[in-house]
Design an enzyme around this catalytic site. Structure first.
Site, PDB file in Angstrom:
ATOM      1  N   GLU A  83       0.843  -1.192   0.000  1.00 30.57           N
ATOM      2  CA  GLU A  83       0.000   0.000   0.000  1.00 30.57           C
ATOM      3  C   GLU A  83       0.879   1.242   0.000  1.00 30.57           C
ATOM      4  O   GLU A  83       0.380   2.347   0.155  1.00 30.57           O
ATOM      5  CB  GLU A  83      -0.956  -0.022   1.182  1.00 30.57           C
ATOM      6  CG  GLU A  83      -0.296  -0.015   2.537  1.00 30.57           C
ATOM      7  CD  GLU A  83      -1.319  -0.118   3.655  1.00 30.57           C
ATOM      8  OE1 GLU A  83      -1.745  -1.241   3.933  1.00 30.57           O
ATOM      9  OE2 GLU A  83      -1.680   0.914   4.230  1.00 30.57           O
ATOM     10  N   CYS A 115      -3.784  -3.551   4.177  1.00 36.01           N
ATOM     11  CA  CYS A 115      -2.931  -4.658   4.639  1.00 36.01           C
ATOM     12  C   CYS A 115      -3.353  -6.001   4.062  1.00 36.01           C
ATOM     13  O   CYS A 115      -2.718  -7.020   4.332  1.00 36.01           O
ATOM     14  CB  CYS A 115      -2.940  -4.723   6.161  1.00 36.01           C
ATOM     15  SG  CYS A 115      -2.510  -3.160   6.924  1.00 36.01           S
ATOM     16  N   THR A 158       2.919   2.647  16.200  1.00 33.97           N
ATOM     17  CA  THR A 158       2.517   1.425  15.480  1.00 33.97           C
ATOM     18  C   THR A 158       3.031   1.448  14.039  1.00 33.97           C
ATOM     19  O   THR A 158       2.448   0.820  13.161  1.00 33.97           O
ATOM     20  CB  THR A 158       0.988   1.219  15.505  1.00 33.97           C
ATOM     21  OG1 THR A 158       0.353   2.228  14.721  1.00 33.97           O
ATOM     22  CG2 THR A 158       0.438   1.272  16.916  1.00 33.97           C
ATOM     23  N   SER A 208     -10.986   1.840  13.734  1.00 34.21           N
ATOM     24  CA  SER A 208     -10.281   0.805  12.953  1.00 34.21           C
ATOM     25  C   SER A 208     -10.173  -0.495  13.762  1.00 34.21           C
ATOM     26  O   SER A 208     -10.256  -1.594  13.197  1.00 34.21           O
ATOM     27  CB  SER A 208      -8.892   1.286  12.488  1.00 34.21           C
ATOM     28  OG  SER A 208      -7.951   1.301  13.553  1.00 34.21           O
ATOM     29  N   HIS A 239      -3.345 -10.783  11.767  1.00 28.08           N
ATOM     30  CA  HIS A 239      -2.720  -9.529  11.316  1.00 28.08           C
ATOM     31  C   HIS A 239      -2.339  -8.738  12.571  1.00 28.08           C
ATOM     32  O   HIS A 239      -3.159  -8.602  13.484  1.00 28.08           O
ATOM     33  CB  HIS A 239      -3.716  -8.748  10.446  1.00 28.08           C
ATOM     34  CG  HIS A 239      -3.259  -7.350  10.160  1.00 28.08           C
ATOM     35  ND1 HIS A 239      -2.078  -7.097   9.494  1.00 28.08           N
ATOM     36  CD2 HIS A 239      -3.782  -6.140  10.477  1.00 28.08           C
ATOM     37  CE1 HIS A 239      -1.912  -5.779   9.404  1.00 28.08           C
ATOM     38  NE2 HIS A 239      -2.930  -5.180   9.990  1.00 28.08           N
ATOM     39  N   LYS A 248      -6.603  -8.868  21.500  1.00 26.50           N
ATOM     40  CA  LYS A 248      -8.033  -8.530  21.375  1.00 26.50           C
ATOM     41  C   LYS A 248      -8.695  -9.482  20.379  1.00 26.50           C
ATOM     42  O   LYS A 248      -9.824  -9.932  20.579  1.00 26.50           O
ATOM     43  CB  LYS A 248      -8.204  -7.094  20.864  1.00 26.50           C
ATOM     44  CG  LYS A 248      -7.842  -5.988  21.847  1.00 26.50           C
ATOM     45  CD  LYS A 248      -8.048  -4.634  21.134  1.00 26.50           C
ATOM     46  CE  LYS A 248      -7.434  -3.467  21.868  1.00 26.50           C
ATOM     47  NZ  LYS A 248      -8.176  -3.016  23.030  1.00 26.50           N
ATOM     48  N   ASN A 284       4.537  -2.679  12.577  1.00 20.11           N
ATOM     49  CA  ASN A 284       3.508  -3.014  11.589  1.00 20.11           C
ATOM     50  C   ASN A 284       4.105  -2.880  10.191  1.00 20.11           C
ATOM     51  O   ASN A 284       4.602  -1.807   9.829  1.00 20.11           O
ATOM     52  CB  ASN A 284       2.310  -2.057  11.742  1.00 20.11           C
ATOM     53  CG  ASN A 284       1.119  -2.497  10.887  1.00 20.11           C
ATOM     54  OD1 ASN A 284       1.176  -3.509  10.181  1.00 20.11           O
ATOM     55  ND2 ASN A 284       0.040  -1.735  10.957  1.00 20.11           N
ATOM     56  N   SER A 317      -7.794  -2.755   5.954  1.00 17.24           N
ATOM     57  CA  SER A 317      -8.776  -1.692   6.169  1.00 17.24           C
ATOM     58  C   SER A 317      -9.497  -1.366   4.873  1.00 17.24           C
ATOM     59  O   SER A 317      -8.999  -1.597   3.780  1.00 17.24           O
ATOM     60  CB  SER A 317      -8.062  -0.442   6.684  1.00 17.24           C
ATOM     61  OG  SER A 317      -7.573  -0.680   7.980  1.00 17.24           O
TER      62      SER A 317
END
Ligand code: CAA
Length: 393
Positions: A83, A115, A158, A208, A239, A248, A284, A317
Site C-alpha cells: 500500500e 494490509c 505502530t 479501525s 494480522h 483482542k 507493523n 482496512s
C-alpha cells in the site's frame, strides 16, 4: 481433489535502523508502559530513502531464492502486495521482475488493498496453481510496505517497515494451505486510508480496531461454516498492527467459540504469543504483518508443530478480511532452520529519536525529487540492495 499447495519458503528484509519505543515514549512525554504493555510494542523499524518497498521487496525475494534453492526461472506469477507503492501506474512487481531476472513468460501485478494486498496475492497464487494455470511453475508473492503515521500522533508507535517474500508451489515444505476453504468478509468503511499524494496514512484509530474485530467475526464465522469441522487449530496467526491487537482478536474469536476472556488469555500464551516476536521487533509492516507473524511462529516452533493445523487471519482496512488454515509440513522444522528466518535482523541498529525524525523529514521531499528513469532507477536500487544486505557476495 486439489493437489497439495502452499508456502514452500519464506524470507524477510528489514531496514537497517529501528527506534526503541521506550525512548520514543519518553520523547513524546508518554509513559513507556502505554507502548510496551498497552499496545504490546517494543521497537519499530524505520526506513532510509534507499529502503523503499522496491528494495525491501527485492531483498526479501533474493534472500528467498538464495536460502530455498529455488530459481527465478521457476516463477510464472509474481504478485507484490503493497500500500506504499512508488508509482500510481507501474506496479512494484515490474520493478521486481527486472531486479530479480524473472522469466518473460511471467504474470506480474501489484495488489493493493491496505494490509490485505499480500493475502490477495497469496490466495490468488494458490488458486492459480489449483486451476492448472501454473503448469508446474511456482509463484512469488512479496508483501512490502513502509508504515507511516504523523509524528506525535496516536498511530506513531505502530509504524514499521519491511518485506516478506513467499514461495508458493505444489508439495510445499512449510505450510500446506487448505485450498478453497477460506472464510471471507468485506464492507465499505473509512477506518484507515491514504489519499493520493499523502505520504502518511490517516486513520480513525479506535474505529479501525472495531472494524478489525467486526471483520474477524465475519470471516471466522464464514470459515467455521466452510472448514470448521477439521482438527482444532494448534496456533493462530493474526494480522498484527501492534501486539495488543492480536490479543483482542484472540479473545474476540474464542468468545465466538463460547470461551471466556480468561480462558482466551490463558490459551494466548501458547497459541498466539510465539507469532508476536518478529512483529514486536519490526512493527507493523501492513501487507506483510500476518506473514511476519507466521515467520515468527515457524522460526520458533516449526519442528514442534509438524503435522499440526494453524489458523491465519488477514485484515485490510477499507475493508476485506479472510480467515483460512494450513498444515505445517512434516519436514518444516529442518526447512525453517535452513532458511534462517530472523537472520536479517542481526545487523540492525538502534537509531535515536532525533535520527528517526530527520529521516522522516527527508521522506517529505522523497516524492518530489525528479525520479530517475528506467535503468538508472533500477541500478540505484540494485546498488543499495547490494550494499545493505551484502547479498551479492
Ligand atoms: N500503561 C499500560 N497501558 C496503558 C497505559 C499505561 N500507562 N496507558 C494506556 N494504556 C492502554 C490502554 O488502556 C489501552 O488498552 P486497551 O486497548 O486494552 O483498552 C491501550 O493502552 C491503548 O491506549 P489508547 O486506546 O488510549 O491508545 P490511543 O488512543 O493513543 O491509540 C490506537 C491506540 C488507536 C491503536 C493507535 O495506536 C492507532 O491509531 N494506531 C493505528 C491504527 C491501527 O493500528 N489500528 C488497528 C486496527 S486496523 C488494522 O489492523 C489495519 C492496519 O494495519 C492499520
Amino acid at each position: 481433489d486439489f493437489p497439495r499447495i502452499g508456502i514452500d519458503a519464506i524470507a524477510l528484509a528489514v531496514p537497517r535502523r529501528f527506534v526503541d519505543l521506550t525512548e520514543l515514549a519518553e520523547a513524546r512525554g508518554i509513559a513507556p508502559s502505554k507502548y510496551l504493555t498497552g499496545l504490546g510494542t517494543r521497537r519499530m523499524a524505520i526506513a532510509a530513502p534507499d529502503e523503499d518497498p522496491i528494495t525491501l521487496g527485492a531483498n526479501a525475494a533474493r534472500r528467498l531464492f538464495q536460502r530455498s534453492g529455488a530459481s527465478p526461472a521457476d516463477i510464472g506469477l509474481c504478485v507484490v502486495g503493497t500500500e506504499t507503492a512508488v508509482d500510481h501506474a507501474k506496479p512494484a512487481a515490474s520493478f521486481l521482475h527486472g531486479l530479480l531476472g524473472l522469466p518473460s513468460a511471467c504474470r506480474v501485478f501489484e495488489a493493493k488493498h491496505a494490509c490485505f494486498g499480500g493475502t490477495a496475492g497469496l490466495l490468488n497464487a494458490v488458486d492459480w496453481i489449483a486451476s492448472g494455470s501454473a503448469r508446474g511453475r511456482a509463484a512469488l508473492v512479496v508483501c512490502s510496505d513502509v508504515a507511516r503515521y504523523a509524528l506525535g500522533s496516536a498511530g506513531e508507535p505502530t509504524q514499521g517497515a519491511g518485506a516478506v517474500a513467499l514461495l508458493v508451489r505444489e508439495r510445499p515444505r512449510l505450510v500446506e494451505i487448505e485450498v478453497g476453504q477460506t472464510g471471507t468478509y468485506a464492507r465499505d468503511v473509512y477506518d484507515f486510508w491514504r489519499p493520493l499524494h499523502h505520504k502518511e496514512a490517516l486513520v480513525d484509530g479506535h474505529y479501525s480496531v472495531q472494524c478489525y474485530l467486526d471483520a474477524l467475526a465475519g470471516a471466522y464465522g464464514d470459515w467455521r461454516r466452510v472448514a470448521g469441522d477439521g482438527d482444532p487449530l494448534a496456533r493462530t496467526c493474526y494480522h498484527v498492527p501492534y501486539g495488543k491487537m492480536a490479543r483482542k482478536a484472540h479473545r474476540h474469536r474464542l468468545a465466538m467459540d463460547g470461551l471466556t476472556e480468561q480462558a482466551a488469555d490463558e490459551s494466548f500464551a501458547v497459541e498466539v504469543e510465539p507469532s508476536l516476536d518478529l512483529p514486536s521487533r519490526i512493527g507493523n509492516i501492513y501487507t506483510g504483518s500476518l506473514y511476519l507473524a507466521l515467520a515468527s511462529l515457524l522460526n520458533a516452533e516449526a519442528r514442534a508443530l509438524e503435522g499440526q493445523r494453524v489458523g491465519l487471519f488477514s485484515y485490510g482496512s477499507g475493508c476485506c478480511a479472510e480467515f483460512f488454515a494450513g498444515r505445517i509440513g512434516p519436514e518444516a522444522g529442518a526447512v525453517a532452520a535452513a532458511l534462517e528466518i530472523d537472520a536479517p535482523l542481526d545487523g540492525c541498529h538502534r537509531a535515536s529519536v532525533a535520527e528517526y525524525e530527520a529521516l522522516r523529514k527527508g521522506d517529505e521531499a522523497a516524492d518530489r525529487r525528479p525520479a530517475p528513469e528506467g535503468a538508472e532507477r533500477a541500478a540505484a536500487r540494485l546498488d543499495s540492495r547490494v550494499v545493505y544486505l551484502g547479498l551479492d557476495s
